[in-house]
Enzyme design. Sequence first.
Site, mmCIF file in Angstrom:
data_model
loop_
_atom_site.group_PDB
_atom_site.id
_atom_site.type_symbol
_atom_site.label_atom_id
_atom_site.label_comp_id
_atom_site.label_asym_id
_atom_site.label_seq_id
_atom_site.Cartn_x
_atom_site.Cartn_y
_atom_site.Cartn_z
ATOM 1 C CE1 TYR A 142 -3.375 -2.765 0.682
ATOM 2 C CE2 TYR A 142 -4.584 -0.826 1.409
ATOM 3 C CZ TYR A 142 -4.572 -2.146 1.021
ATOM 4 O OH TYR A 142 -5.741 -2.840 0.957
ATOM 5 C CG ASP A 224 -0.848 -20.139 -1.350
ATOM 6 O OD1 ASP A 224 -0.229 -20.102 -0.258
ATOM 7 O OD2 ASP A 224 -0.385 -20.697 -2.365
ATOM 8 C CG ASP A 252 -13.195 -7.727 2.535
ATOM 9 O OD1 ASP A 252 -12.923 -6.987 3.505
ATOM 10 O OD2 ASP A 252 -13.739 -7.320 1.490
HETATM 11 C C1 IPM Z 1 -10.227 -1.791 4.307
HETATM 12 C C2 IPM Z 1 -10.533 -1.194 2.953
HETATM 13 C C3 IPM Z 1 -9.450 -0.194 2.606
HETATM 14 C C4 IPM Z 1 -8.143 -0.940 2.529
HETATM 15 C C5 IPM Z 1 -9.714 0.606 1.327
HETATM 16 C C6 IPM Z 1 -11.034 1.317 1.353
HETATM 17 C C7 IPM Z 1 -8.595 1.565 1.038
HETATM 18 O O1 IPM Z 1 -10.661 -2.195 2.012
HETATM 19 O O2 IPM Z 1 -10.148 -1.016 5.287
HETATM 20 O O3 IPM Z 1 -10.101 -3.004 4.413
HETATM 21 O O4 IPM Z 1 -7.822 -1.530 1.492
HETATM 22 O O5 IPM Z 1 -7.413 -0.925 3.515
HETATM 23 MG MG MG Z 2 -10.617 -4.164 2.823
#
Ligand code: IPM
Ligand code: MG
Length: 365
Positions: A142, A224, A252
């Site tokens: 990032y 993975d 997620d």
């Molecule tokens: C999260 C989101 C963020 C990330 C985005 C919105 C930049 O997906 O907080 O998980 O990738 O960190």
């Molecule tokens: Mg996210």
Amino acid sequence: MRLKKITLLSGDGIGPEVSHEGEKLLKVIEELFDYKFEIIKKDFGGIAIDKYGIPLPEDTLDSCKKSDAVLLAAIGGPKYDNLPREKRPETGLLGLRAGLNAFSNLRPVIAFDSLLDSSTIKKEILSGTDLIVVRELTGGLYFGKPKGIEIRNGERVGFNTMLYAESEIRRIAKVAFDIARKRKKKVTSTDKANILDVSQLWRDIVTEVSKDYKDVTLEHLYIDNASMQLIKNPRQFDVILAENLFGDILSDEGAMLTGSIGMLPSASMGDGSFPSIYEPVHGSAPDIAGKNLANPIAMILSIAMMFKYSFNDERIYDTILKSVKNILNEGYRTKDIQQDKCKLTGTVEMGDLICKQVKSFNCKV
Ligand code: IPM
Ligand code: MG
């Protein structure tokens, strides 16, 4: 009386709606406990772009820095998707994380018994899942440089850099081990050490740090495999440690174990020099914004985390968590976790029910 200054960034989409439920809860807590909150509302994300042309105005970051904690709802929306990267809401979010040195992102994944049927995963696999993803938040792909899109050999190439200094790995590893010590004493560190040099360093440093935590078991899993294991047998995990992008993806996946991303709270913290950020993991969900459909539980649980981690108040954390569980046990559901024969509620009603439960629960204590 404990006076706490909270900067509230309601943001975009469903952000203001779930923030409103959070504010209601804070009022109830003021009534019941020994707290007084000063809530300072600031523009952040799309709304700040609309007003000032940038997602993170200086005044917003300043207010965050001067607070005891930052509550952030959600940012972004299709309207901003085609802006240049530096002007997008997501860039503001990275700026906020970096500006508050919030390198450590905690994302608990708890499979509530009453919601086992809401997940796409089988009940018997899910039952008893209680893990936490510790995601490194201010490094890796990032933030790593060089990055960009440029012309090479007559065509465009795009590149980012997954870069970690050993000090960055060490400090996030310590967070994971400290948390594991207070839980089931197991850390699963994820990496891609069979391919990536940066992961080899990650693995070496995490192993080094583990020597100071002899009471905690450390295992290393390739990312993975870890994402497969998370679906196959989530109960095997206690603390999952991951670099920034791997943690983004894993969390997620973890969210879906809970039935809905509308259930997942998070805390982002640094070394204590700046306040921590508390934020639902879900996004701004523009498709359901303004319709009283959003699930406010992730926001409410994020507030619970604020009491636990910023105000060192487990008592209120427990009260909020138990209240949410009770309301779910009574069959109340927002649309995202709707089940047969449930009592379907909107955002506001769910907020009211949880506040009422906090009140009655507290009276019984
Ligand atoms: C999260 C989101 C963020 C990330 C985005 C919105 C930049 O997906 O907080 O998980 O990738 O960190
Ligand atoms: Mg996210």
